[in-house]
Scaffold this active site. Structure first.
Site, PDB file in Angstrom:
ATOM      1  N   HIS A 222     -13.714 -71.013  12.619  1.00 43.85           N
ATOM      2  CA  HIS A 222     -14.554 -70.573  13.733  1.00 43.85           C
ATOM      3  C   HIS A 222     -15.868 -69.960  13.257  1.00 43.85           C
ATOM      4  CE1 HIS A 222     -15.063 -68.078  17.596  1.00 43.85           C
ATOM      5  NE2 HIS A 222     -15.015 -69.332  17.993  1.00 43.85           N
ATOM      6  N   LYS A 224     -19.715 -69.459  11.758  1.00 45.26           N
ATOM      7  CA  LYS A 224     -21.033 -70.085  11.951  1.00 45.26           C
ATOM      8  C   LYS A 224     -21.971 -69.472  10.925  1.00 45.26           C
ATOM      9  CE  LYS A 224     -19.083 -70.019  16.270  1.00 45.26           C
ATOM     10  NZ  LYS A 224     -18.013 -69.117  16.717  1.00 45.26           N
ATOM     11  N   ASP A 229     -32.004 -71.713   0.900  1.00 45.67           N
ATOM     12  CA  ASP A 229     -32.617 -71.313  -0.377  1.00 45.67           C
ATOM     13  C   ASP A 229     -32.146 -69.951  -0.867  1.00 45.67           C
ATOM     14  OD1 ASP A 229     -34.011 -73.672  -0.379  1.00 45.67           O
ATOM     15  OD2 ASP A 229     -35.918 -72.805   0.282  1.00 45.67           O
ATOM     16  N   HIS A 400     -20.677 -64.703  25.676  1.00 50.49           N
ATOM     17  CA  HIS A 400     -19.965 -65.163  24.482  1.00 50.49           C
ATOM     18  C   HIS A 400     -20.232 -64.248  23.288  1.00 50.49           C
ATOM     19  CE1 HIS A 400     -19.034 -68.295  21.268  1.00 50.49           C
ATOM     20  NE2 HIS A 400     -17.984 -68.402  22.069  1.00 50.49           N
ATOM     21  N   LYS A 402     -20.154 -61.312  20.569  1.00 52.62           N
ATOM     22  CA  LYS A 402     -19.053 -60.627  19.878  1.00 52.62           C
ATOM     23  C   LYS A 402     -19.640 -59.437  19.122  1.00 52.62           C
ATOM     24  CE  LYS A 402     -18.077 -65.421  19.432  1.00 52.62           C
ATOM     25  NZ  LYS A 402     -17.015 -65.645  20.329  1.00 52.62           N
ATOM     26  N   ASP A 407     -20.656 -45.001  18.037  1.00 56.11           N
ATOM     27  CA  ASP A 407     -21.439 -43.778  17.822  1.00 56.11           C
ATOM     28  C   ASP A 407     -22.867 -44.053  17.356  1.00 56.11           C
ATOM     29  OD1 ASP A 407     -19.269 -42.331  18.605  1.00 56.11           O
ATOM     30  OD2 ASP A 407     -18.731 -41.615  16.615  1.00 56.11           O
TER      31      ASP A 407
END
Length: 482
Positions: A222, A224, A229, A400, A402, A407
């Site tokens: 899952h 990404k 470079d 979507h 995440k 704090d």
């Protein structure tokens, strides 16, 4: 008793015995055990077919192969940093707060996730912005582009990014792409052919030689990641596909992605090579080379650790990071997640935080993309509301993102959802960031998103139909295997 009654009884008995043997022959937690027993017994025969595809644990051979791909060049540095962080005088040169020191040691010990300072982070909220930036950086590549994506669609956006990769391959650059078999199902099988003709290399993660039959489909990469470079990297929630530009059935797509410059890029490079080497043919595997890991000058003021976890990680390191962040919270916890299906330990920790006077604000979508998953999300949201947490349901498309911020000091951004699948079944990667400026920017984004939300109160859930409440309760029983 008639013959058909005897046959039916025999099937039920054999199915029950088979269910018990099947579930208990593999070590798993109690919740998952009961969830699978329920599934196998409620769906005789069909339940075993479902289990064959999504219930079997990873083989020891696959786990061994993943674990042997060690983080290139990082292990020794991790040991040095642990010693420095355990020395209070030296620790002050690496991190600024006690929060950060304790969390950093946790990740160094459990995942050899080295701490890097002097990074620059740019936050993206829309697909248009992140993909414009990503494509520009691909075209600027002089040596290599390394990409790992759960979903890389063969649609208009996918073709646009593929054209940039083909341009760099044609210019003699190294282009390596890993894509997940499950995430890219339905793609044109010839999609990457021209890239490979131009010298690029692609690998499918946990693919299958038999069409439509993949016994490892439950274990999804899952992540990404893109590294250009060894100077620039991208990490976050956006996959590659037109729907992530708001062109799908779910409408506008609200996500969080980052562009990173600095030495944190090298840890993402290392993670990419680990995944590449786990699936690539032996002749195409990569060894450590200094050209892939050049030490960068200071780019900004952000300290961070890149943390990975998956079914090859018994410690569930990203979940441990979430637990550590929540346990240290004194004032506030902000969470954005498309799926809120915490396991018992995480759910209890959030309850303790709320009851201890910590402000807990959770934002989830207002529309489902997976029916059972969404009903389970509603169940857990309703439960945490009863303890005093604030839950907001995003209305302007699909949420979507995440993100967790504690704090105004520690941040987590990445690919892991707040659910059991991300903790145990998916291969995930998150950045844990120690930077007040980044934290404040993400809280400002949360506050802006809150304007497009309705608050899910006790009355909101109480007014729901009995049928919907039943679906929520039933989906909660299946949550360990969703």
């Amino acid at each position: 008793m008639g013959i058909w009654s005897m046959i039916f009884t025999a099937i039920i008995v054999l199915n029950t015995i088979g269910a018990i043997i099947t579930v208990f022959k593999e070590k798993r937690d109690v919740a998952a055990t009961w969830a699978w027993l329920l599934t196998l017994n409620l769906l005789p025969v069909a339940g075993f077919i479902i289990y064959l595809f999504i219930g079997k644990k990873m083989s020891k051979e696959n786990i061994y192969d993943m674990r042997t791909q060690k983080s290139l060049g990082m292990s020794q540095l991790a040991k040095v940093q642990i010693e420095m962080l355990e020395d209070e005088d030296l620790a002050q040169g690496l991190v600024e707060t006690d929060y950060a020191q304790k969390t950093a040691i946790l990740f160094l010990e459990s995942d050899e996730s080295i701490l890097t300072k002097g990074n620059k982070v740019e936050i993206f909220k829309t697909g248009a912005d992140v993909f414009d930036s990503l494509v520009q950086d691909i075209y600027k590549a002089e040596d290599h582009v390394h990409m790992l994506y759960y979903t890389f669609r063969s649609d208009d956006l996918g073709k646009r990014i593929l054209a940039a990769l083909e341009d760099r391959a044609a210019a003699g650059g190294e282009v390596l792409v890993v894509y997940d078999a499950m995430g890219c199902r339905g793609n044109d099988p010839r999609f990457f052919n021209n890239l490979e003709k131009l010298g690029g290399k692609t690998e499918v993660f946990f693919g299958s030689k038999i069409p439509f039959v993949n016994l490892r489909m439950n274990y999804r990469n899952h992540r990404k990641i893109m590294v250009v470079d060894a100077k620039v990297a991208y990490l976050g929630g956006f996959n590659i596909g037109d729907e992530y530009l708001g062109k799908g059935e779910l409408g506008e797509w609200r996500d969080t992605h980052m562009k990173i410059e600095g030495n944190a890029v090298l840890t993402l490079q290392s993670r990419f090579f680990m995944d590449w080497n786990a699936v690539a043919k032996e002749k195409n595997r990569k060894d450590y080379a200094e050209a892939y890991f050049p030490i960068a000058d200071k780019k900004g003021n952000t300290a961070m650790q890149i943390v990975a976890s998956g079914p090859d990680d018994e410690d569930q390191t990203i979940k441990m990071g979430f637990l550590k962040m929540i346990s240290q919270a004194k004032e506030s916890i902000y969470i954005q997640t498309p799926y809120f299906i915490p396991d018992e330990s995480l759910h209890e920790m959030l309850k303790i935080a709320v009851l201890s006077g910590v402000k807990v604000k959770i934002m989830i979508p207002s529309k489902p993309d997976h029916p059972f998953v969404y009903r389970a999300t509603e169940y857990f949201a309703k439960d945490i509301v009863e303890y005093g947490a604030e839950v907001y349901m995003y209305q302007n498309g699909f949420l979507h993102s995440k993100v967790m911020v504690v704090d105004d000091e520690i941040v987590s951004v990445g690919t892991a959802n707040m659910d059991v699948r991300s903790f145990k079944l998916n291969f995930e990667i998150n950045a844990f960031i120690y930077d007040r400026d980044v934290a404040e920017e993400l809280i400002a984004n949360f506050d802006e998103d809150q304007k497009n939300c309705i608050r899910a109160t006790h009355d909101y859930f109480a007014k729901q139909s009995k049928g919907r409440k039943f679906k929520q309760a039933f989906s909660r029983l299946l949550s360990p295997i969703l």
